[in-house]
Design a protein around this motif. Structure first.
Motif, PDB file in Angstrom:
ATOM      1  N   LEU A   1     -13.693   0.006  -3.610  1.00  0.00           N
ATOM      2  CA  LEU A   1     -12.420  -0.664  -3.366  1.00  0.00           C
ATOM      3  C   LEU A   1     -11.231   0.288  -3.451  1.00  0.00           C
ATOM      4  O   LEU A   1     -10.243   0.120  -2.741  1.00  0.00           O
ATOM      5  N   GLU A   2     -11.318   1.274  -4.319  1.00  0.00           N
ATOM      6  CA  GLU A   2     -10.194   2.187  -4.488  1.00  0.00           C
ATOM      7  C   GLU A   2      -9.993   3.094  -3.286  1.00  0.00           C
ATOM      8  O   GLU A   2      -8.924   3.669  -3.107  1.00  0.00           O
ATOM      9  N   ASP A   3     -11.036   3.227  -2.454  1.00  0.00           N
ATOM     10  CA  ASP A   3     -10.937   4.101  -1.283  1.00  0.00           C
ATOM     11  C   ASP A   3     -10.436   3.372  -0.044  1.00  0.00           C
ATOM     12  O   ASP A   3     -10.186   4.007   0.980  1.00  0.00           O
ATOM     13  N   VAL A   4     -10.309   2.047  -0.116  1.00  0.00           N
ATOM     14  CA  VAL A   4      -9.905   1.271   1.054  1.00  0.00           C
ATOM     15  C   VAL A   4      -8.391   1.376   1.231  1.00  0.00           C
ATOM     16  O   VAL A   4      -7.620   1.150   0.284  1.00  0.00           O
ATOM     17  N   ALA A   5      -7.957   1.728   2.435  1.00  0.00           N
ATOM     18  CA  ALA A   5      -6.527   1.837   2.727  1.00  0.00           C
ATOM     19  C   ALA A   5      -5.926   0.445   2.896  1.00  0.00           C
ATOM     20  O   ALA A   5      -6.492  -0.417   3.576  1.00  0.00           O
ATOM     21  N   LEU A   6      -4.760   0.218   2.279  1.00  0.00           N
ATOM     22  CA  LEU A   6      -4.097  -1.080   2.324  1.00  0.00           C
ATOM     23  C   LEU A   6      -2.898  -1.027   3.253  1.00  0.00           C
ATOM     24  O   LEU A   6      -2.319   0.035   3.497  1.00  0.00           O
ATOM     25  N   MET A   7      -2.524  -2.184   3.768  1.00  0.00           N
ATOM     26  CA  MET A   7      -1.354  -2.305   4.623  1.00  0.00           C
ATOM     27  C   MET A   7      -0.391  -3.331   4.033  1.00  0.00           C
ATOM     28  O   MET A   7      -0.762  -4.133   3.154  1.00  0.00           O
ATOM     29  N   ASP A   8       0.827  -3.313   4.494  1.00  0.00           N
ATOM     30  CA  ASP A   8       1.856  -4.219   3.987  1.00  0.00           C
ATOM     31  C   ASP A   8       1.613  -5.634   4.514  1.00  0.00           C
ATOM     32  O   ASP A   8       1.567  -5.860   5.721  1.00  0.00           O
ATOM     33  N   LEU A   9       1.419  -6.587   3.605  1.00  0.00           N
ATOM     34  CA  LEU A   9       1.315  -8.002   3.977  1.00  0.00           C
ATOM     35  C   LEU A   9       2.728  -8.562   4.000  1.00  0.00           C
ATOM     36  O   LEU A   9       3.269  -8.981   2.978  1.00  0.00           O
ATOM     37  N   GLN A  10       3.353  -8.517   5.153  1.00  0.00           N
ATOM     38  CA  GLN A  10       4.766  -8.866   5.291  1.00  0.00           C
ATOM     39  C   GLN A  10       5.020 -10.303   4.842  1.00  0.00           C
ATOM     40  O   GLN A  10       4.271 -11.210   5.175  1.00  0.00           O
ATOM     41  N   GLY A  11       6.088 -10.489   4.078  1.00  0.00           N
ATOM     42  CA  GLY A  11       6.428 -11.809   3.574  1.00  0.00           C
ATOM     43  C   GLY A  11       5.774 -12.146   2.257  1.00  0.00           C
ATOM     44  O   GLY A  11       5.941 -13.256   1.743  1.00  0.00           O
ATOM     45  N   THR A  12       5.029 -11.193   1.673  1.00  0.00           N
ATOM     46  CA  THR A  12       4.396 -11.401   0.374  1.00  0.00           C
ATOM     47  C   THR A  12       4.731 -10.226  -0.529  1.00  0.00           C
ATOM     48  O   THR A  12       5.353  -9.245  -0.116  1.00  0.00           O
ATOM     49  N   ASN A  13       4.288 -10.318  -1.763  1.00  0.00           N
ATOM     50  CA  ASN A  13       4.481  -9.237  -2.738  1.00  0.00           C
ATOM     51  C   ASN A  13       3.257  -8.354  -2.861  1.00  0.00           C
ATOM     52  O   ASN A  13       3.086  -7.659  -3.861  1.00  0.00           O
ATOM     53  N   TYR A  14       2.393  -8.376  -1.842  1.00  0.00           N
ATOM     54  CA  TYR A  14       1.133  -7.668  -1.930  1.00  0.00           C
ATOM     55  C   TYR A  14       0.914  -6.773  -0.719  1.00  0.00           C
ATOM     56  O   TYR A  14       1.402  -7.045   0.382  1.00  0.00           O
ATOM     57  N   ASN A  15       0.131  -5.728  -0.938  1.00  0.00           N
ATOM     58  CA  ASN A  15      -0.505  -4.976   0.125  1.00  0.00           C
ATOM     59  C   ASN A  15      -1.946  -5.444   0.205  1.00  0.00           C
ATOM     60  O   ASN A  15      -2.525  -5.895  -0.801  1.00  0.00           O
TER      61      ASN A  15
END
Length: 473
Positions: A280-294
């Motif tokens: 999981l730590e190697d997975v690249a995240l993206m911006d979930l627009q409209g939330t407080n999470y990637n």
């Protein structure tokens, strides 16, 4: 206006006939009370009805003694012990579950048949003082902030149903709690039916809910990481019902990529079931627009389900631990209306571009059960019961929950109550309570006038006033 009786103008028989004619106009709430309590004696039905009306008329649910002395005794001459016995001697939970399920089927619009019904499972703890309550125990509470992670009290497993309805022309989900069940600690179990852990209790509640609502509908089970285990996960593999699952799982759960398609090489052996292990730590995240999470979306496999899964990895933008969510239906975006999820407009626009994240957005409906717990503990008596026997406090808690569910569905059951649709459940309850207060005051006034020989057309005027100026409950 003179209210003195006229001499010899009103016989005893005429007075009794006039008193019998003074009844509240039959309303939706009266009909619902009749359905809920029709399987008990008339005396018990009256007790439950009086308690239910008092719950709406008071600002909050207090102890049974408080409700009796501050409201119920104004409507009856019965003693408080009658109500204690009523809750301890009658088990109507099965009946109430059937009534709520029938009301859910009634408010389901034909055009919403393709939308899934969410079955939300969780448990909650209620702290109690003293050792007089049956089946109390020392329980672990990970949210406790008083220096210890343990409390003394009860643990309840609950099922909340998220039902799609039409509100002002748009599809929305409303929360309808179906039932609370007491989990009995292992050392206190004395009967065979008590030999259930929380997972088995939750699975039993899901089975009964699906049987009541029908096998022809689509269901999605949502739960946190504690409940994403068998026997809950076994529902996904059932062939007799269409059940999917969107659940959080332990972040250290082992997950794999999908196995690569291999061409025939003529070698003996089976095709691999899993691909490479995903870190999981190697997975690249993206911006979930409209939330407080990637977040990130991947497809893969896990041990708890044997087929391909949609996987979501999230992390707060301000930093923190990553979380893992699994969705068993890769085509959920085809039948799940994002507008029904009541999302931030920016997040909704993001989902139109990236529909693969719809499953993660749908998991947000799980927080409905947390809202139900908060409201029921604050205003609907989930923390304030004082009955000591299991039969008594389980009947009391579930009756309060049933009345909460009815309040949630009222605007969708009768068009005369459409004005309540934009109000919160607490505001609806206050409006209903004020109406019941006015009816009680008016009916008492009319009966006093009739008793003293000044009936005239007061009974007719009272009914007309209720129909014209009071809420239709």
């Amino acid at each position: 206006m003179c209210l003195k009786p006229h001499e010899n103008s009103f016989t005893v028989r005429e007075q009794n006939d006039a008193l019998r004619s003074i009844k509240d106009p039959q309303s939706l709430l009266d009909n619902l009370f009749s359905q809920l309590f029709s399987c008990v004696t008339p005396a018990a039905e009256e007790n439950f009805t009086l308690y239910s009306k008092a719950l709406f008329m008071l600002n909050g649910v207090h102890t049974l003694r408080f409700m009796y002395y501050h409201c119920i005794n104004e409507m009856t001459s019965k003693h408080l012990n009658n109500f204690y016995r009523c809750f301890n001697e009658h088990d109507l939970i099965t009946r109430w579950r059937e009534v709520i399920a029938n009301l859910i089927l009634k408010i389901l619009h034909v055009t919403l048949a393709t939308l899934p019904i969410f079955l939300i499972i969780d448990d909650t703890l209620v702290e109690k003082v003293g050792d007089h309550f049956e089946f109390w125990d020392k329980l672990h509470d990970h949210t406790n902030k008083n220096g210890t992670n343990y409390i003394y009290g009860h643990c309840f497993v609950s099922l909340v149903i998220a039902v799609p309805v039409l509100i002002n022309g748009s599809v929305k989900y409303i929360r309808v709690p179906l039932e609370h069940r007491l989990w009995i600690p292992k050392q206190q179990r004395v009967m065979e039916q008590d030999e259930q852990n929380k997972l088995e209790i939750a699975s039993s509640m899901i089975e009964e809910a699906i049987a009541l609502l029908g096998n022809d509908k689509k269901y999605i089970i949502t739960c946190d990481a504690w409940y994403s285990k068998a026997p809950i996960t076994n529902w996904v593999d059932r062939e007799d019902v269409h059940v999917d699952m969107i659940a959080a799982v332990r972040v250290n759960s082992r997950i794999w990529e999908l196995p690569e398609e291999q061409t025939s090489t003529g070698r003996r052996g089976r095709k691999p079931l899993y691909g490479k292990v995903i870190n999981l730590e190697d997975v690249a995240l993206m911006d979930l627009q409209g939330t407080n999470y990637n977040g990130a979306y991947i497809q893969g496999k896990a041990h708890i389900f044997g087929h391909s899964l949609s996987m979501y990895i999230t992390q707060p933008k301000k930093g923190g631990a990553r979380k893992l969510f699994l969705c068993t239906d890769p085509k959920r975006s085809e039948y799940l209306d994002c507008a029904a999820l009541d999302l931030d407009p920016k997040y909704a626009r993001f989902l139109k571009k990236r529909p693969e994240f719809v499953g993660l957005a749908a998991y947000g409906l799980r927080w409905m059960i947390e809202t139900v717990y908060l409201e029921q503990k604050t205003w609907w008596g989930l923390c304030d019961y004082r009955l000591r026997s299991q039969a008594g406090f389980m009947t009391l808690i579930n009756l309060n929950s049933v009345l909460y569910a009815i309040t949630s569905m009222l605007p969708h059951l009768d068009e005369n109550l459409a004005s309540l649709v934009n109000l919160s459940i607490q505001e609806r309850r206050a409006r209903i309570g004020r109406t019941l207060d006015k009816k009680l005051i008016l009916s008492t006034f009319v009966k006093e006038c009739v008793t003293h020989g000044n009936s005239g057309d007061l009974a007719t005027a009272y009914s007309t006033f209720c129909e014209s100026y009071l809420l239709a409950v």
